[in-house]
Structure formats: structure tokens, C-alpha cells
Design an enzyme around this catalytic site. Structure first.
Site, PDB file in Angstrom:
ATOM      1  N   LEU A  76       0.861  -1.177   0.000  1.00 35.70           N
ATOM      2  CA  LEU A  76       0.000   0.000   0.000  1.00 35.70           C
ATOM      3  C   LEU A  76       0.899   1.229   0.000  1.00 35.70           C
ATOM      4  O   LEU A  76       1.890   1.277   0.737  1.00 35.70           O
ATOM      5  CB  LEU A  76      -0.898   0.040   1.236  1.00 35.70           C
ATOM      6  CG  LEU A  76      -2.163  -0.829   1.236  1.00 35.70           C
ATOM      7  CD1 LEU A  76      -2.854  -0.733   2.590  1.00 35.70           C
ATOM      8  CD2 LEU A  76      -3.115  -0.428   0.130  1.00 35.70           C
ATOM      9  N   ASP A  77       0.567   2.240  -0.809  1.00 38.08           N
ATOM     10  CA  ASP A  77       1.325   3.480  -0.800  1.00 38.08           C
ATOM     11  C   ASP A  77       1.269   4.104   0.596  1.00 38.08           C
ATOM     12  O   ASP A  77       0.304   3.875   1.346  1.00 38.08           O
ATOM     13  CB  ASP A  77       0.751   4.473  -1.810  1.00 38.08           C
ATOM     14  CG  ASP A  77       0.977   4.027  -3.250  1.00 38.08           C
ATOM     15  OD1 ASP A  77       1.935   3.269  -3.490  1.00 38.08           O
ATOM     16  OD2 ASP A  77       0.189   4.439  -4.126  1.00 38.08           O
ATOM     17  N   PRO A  78       2.275   4.905   0.976  1.00 37.24           N
ATOM     18  CA  PRO A  78       2.267   5.529   2.307  1.00 37.24           C
ATOM     19  C   PRO A  78       0.982   6.286   2.625  1.00 37.24           C
ATOM     20  O   PRO A  78       0.484   6.227   3.754  1.00 37.24           O
ATOM     21  CB  PRO A  78       3.473   6.472   2.255  1.00 37.24           C
ATOM     22  CG  PRO A  78       4.411   5.806   1.302  1.00 37.24           C
ATOM     23  CD  PRO A  78       3.535   5.177   0.255  1.00 37.24           C
ATOM     24  N   ALA A  79       0.408   6.990   1.639  1.00 38.22           N
ATOM     25  CA  ALA A  79      -0.807   7.770   1.888  1.00 38.22           C
ATOM     26  C   ALA A  79      -2.060   6.916   1.967  1.00 38.22           C
ATOM     27  O   ALA A  79      -3.107   7.372   2.437  1.00 38.22           O
ATOM     28  CB  ALA A  79      -0.975   8.831   0.802  1.00 38.22           C
ATOM     29  N   ALA A  80      -1.979   5.661   1.529  1.00 37.72           N
ATOM     30  CA  ALA A  80      -3.144   4.773   1.523  1.00 37.72           C
ATOM     31  C   ALA A  80      -3.362   4.159   2.900  1.00 37.72           C
ATOM     32  O   ALA A  80      -2.448   4.034   3.713  1.00 37.72           O
ATOM     33  CB  ALA A  80      -2.956   3.680   0.490  1.00 37.72           C
TER      34      ALA A  80
END
Length: 301
Positions: free
Chosen positions: A46-50
Site C-alpha cells: 500500500l502506498d504511504p498515503a493509503a
């Protein structure tokens, strides 16, 4: 001689509700520390912002990671209309704007083009490799490059909510390798209004559901305790979509040595990927052929 990795021989799955901010690797490292585990990994970045479901495997469960990463996953995400960014999400720089906004009916009418078997170009800020280099590294250096379109199966894509004209909330179920950011980018281009992702949350992944997830703060609060140990799901949870083939004690011994062995089956067909168990304990994962399992991975549980 290689240095022996310290930690406990503990195996199982911890389903984490990842918050925005930390990387997936940082979450795995926190889980490994909290369990004092020798080995850990995750089933799908998962991307950091997700936010949302991140399935973390410990010990022998790491051998079952491919059967989760290959499974379908579901996401809920918010698209901001009217602007394209270089990262296809809110973390990037705006590179183009548009004044038009789509209606609900226009959005719904466009969605069938993004369902079924489609070709998708991953974002330039992604971990895709280009001539041995990560795309995001090339993008940060302002290198000029193209990423080839990749096949993706999108089982479902629905408009869930419309908070205001500038935003739309969608849910998508897709196979391995799907990029929600690409869906937002391409949908915005198709509608002539541009778009990028502002929020992204994974709802489920293969056999794992967000309802079973542990809050990230709980991992540190319960670190090195029996309470955290009790939250581990069995290794076999990851194999729920594969046929289970019971076997005898003698067959289990053969499988543990990497040899084919006779199994019982009422569901598996020739050539299926399946797993053998003895008294409920997973023994090996492999290919079922003519009454026997030919092991590809042996589980030492």
C-alpha cells in the site's frame, strides 16, 4: 558462515489496518519487532498515503504470500476532478487542470470501459522496473520514459458516493497488479475533466477482510505480549481459496521431505494447485496429479 537471524519461530498472519503515513515495509518491521519474529513479509504493498488492509505474514506464513497477492482485492477511493498530478494522487504536483465536471450519469456511463479484462498503464511514480530501474526513481530524476500497458482484470467498478461536484467515491475489485491511481487518471481523461486520487483504502484482499484487522496502534500497545500473539490467524487462512487434501502420517512425512505423496481429494482436479494437511495442520502446497500432491512449498509447522 551466515549470521543467524534472531527472534522467535512464530508463524501466522496478522491483518493490520494501516494508517496513512508509514510505508508497508515500516508496518512489517513494526509487526516483526512486536512479535520478536525471525521472519516477516506482506502480501501487497500500500502506498504511504493509503490506508486499510495490509496482510502481514510471519514465519512459515511467508511461504503462502503468493496465494494472497495473486487473489482479487477491493478498494474504496476518492477521485478529485479538475486536476491531473504527476503522481496521479494528491501527493504530487498539479500538471494540468480542467474546468468541466462530470455528472453522476456520465461517470456511470464511463465505468464499463474500465471493467473486465483491460490494459492499464501503471503510474510513472510506481515500483515498476524500466531497464532495471524503478519507475519512481526515473520520474524523480525527470527522466523521459514510457511504461508499457499491462493486462488487468477488473471484476467490479462502481460509483458509491458523490460528496460534491469536485469529488466522487468509487469501489473497485480487481486482480493482481492493479493501480487505483491509474483508474482515476484514465477515467478523468475519458470524461474530459482530469482527475487524481485523494483517498485510498483497501477493504479486503483474498481471504482477508478489514473487519479482522488490528489497529496499527494496538501493535505497539500489545508488543511482546500473549494478547498480540492471540491475534494471529492460522497459516492456512491464506490457502482458503485452494483445495485442501487430507493425507496420512506416512504421506505427510514424504511431503515434508519434498516428495510426492498420496492424498485424499473430492474437489481437486488434475493440475490444480492445492495443499495437503494432516490432522488439520498444513504440510505442503503443490500440484495435484492422479491422487498425489507434488509439493512446491513445504510448511514446517
Amino acid at each position: 558462515m551466515a549470521k543467524r537471524r534472531k527472534g522467535r519461530d512464530i508463524s501466522g498472519w496478522l491483518i493490520v489496518d494501516k494508517p496513512a503515513g508509514p510505508t508497508s515495509t515500516a508496518v512489517v518491521n513494526k509487526v516483526r519487532w512486536a512479535f520478536d519474529a525471525k521472519k516477516a513479509g506482506h502480501a501487497g504493498t500500500l502506498d504511504p498515503a493509503a490506508t486499510g488492509l495490509l496482510a502481514v505474514a510471519l514465519g512459515e506464513a511467508t511461504k503462502t504470500i503468493p496465494y494472497v497477492t495473486d487473489a482479487d482485492k477491493a478498494y474504496r477511493f476518492t477521485i478529485r476532478w479538475g486536476a491531473a498530478t504527476n503522481t496521479d494522487d494528491a501527493e504530487g504536483e498539479v500538471i494540468a487542470t480542467a474546468d468541466t465536471r462530470p455528472t453522476d450519469d456520465q461517470i456511470r456511463a464511463a465505468l464499463p470501459s474500465f471493467t473486465g479484462d483491460i490494459l492499464q498503464v501503471p503510474p510513472k511514480f510506481s515500483a515498476v522496473k524500466i531497464d532495471g530501474e524503478r519507475a519512481y526513481a526515473l520520474a524523480r530524476d525527470d527522466e523521459k520514459f514510457e511504461i508499457a500497458a499491462r493486462p488487468l482484470h477488473v471484476a467490479a467498478l462502481q460509483l458509491i458516493d458523490r460528496p460534491d461536484p469536485d469529488h466522487a467515491v468509487l469501489e473497485m475489485t480487481c486482480g493482481k497488479g492493479g493501480y487505483v491511481r491509474s483508474i482515476a487518471r484514465d477515467l478523468g481523461e475519458t470524461l474530459g475533466c482530469l482527475g487524481h486520487v485523494t483517498e485510498l483504502r483497501r477493504l479486503w484482499s483474498g481471504p482477508f477482510d478489514l473487519e479482522d484487522a488490528v489497529p496499527f496502534t494496538t501493535i505497539e500497545d500489545e508488543a511482546r505480549t500473549e494478547a498480540l500473539d492471540s491475534r494471529l490467524l492460522p497459516v492456512a487462512t491464506a490457502l482458503a481459496d485452494l483445495p485442501e487434501l487430507p493425507c496420512s502420517e506416512l504421506a505427510a512425512a514424504r511431503l515434508r521431505n519434498g516428495n510426492p505423496a498420496e492424498v485424499l481429494s473430492s474437489t481437486a482436479e488434475f493440475g490444480d494447485t492445492a495443499w495437503a494437511s494432516h490432522k488439520g495442520t498444513p504440510i505442503a502446497i503443490g500440484t495435484y496429479r492422479a491422487g498425489s500432491l507434488h509439493p512446491a512449498r513445504v510448511l514446517n509447522l
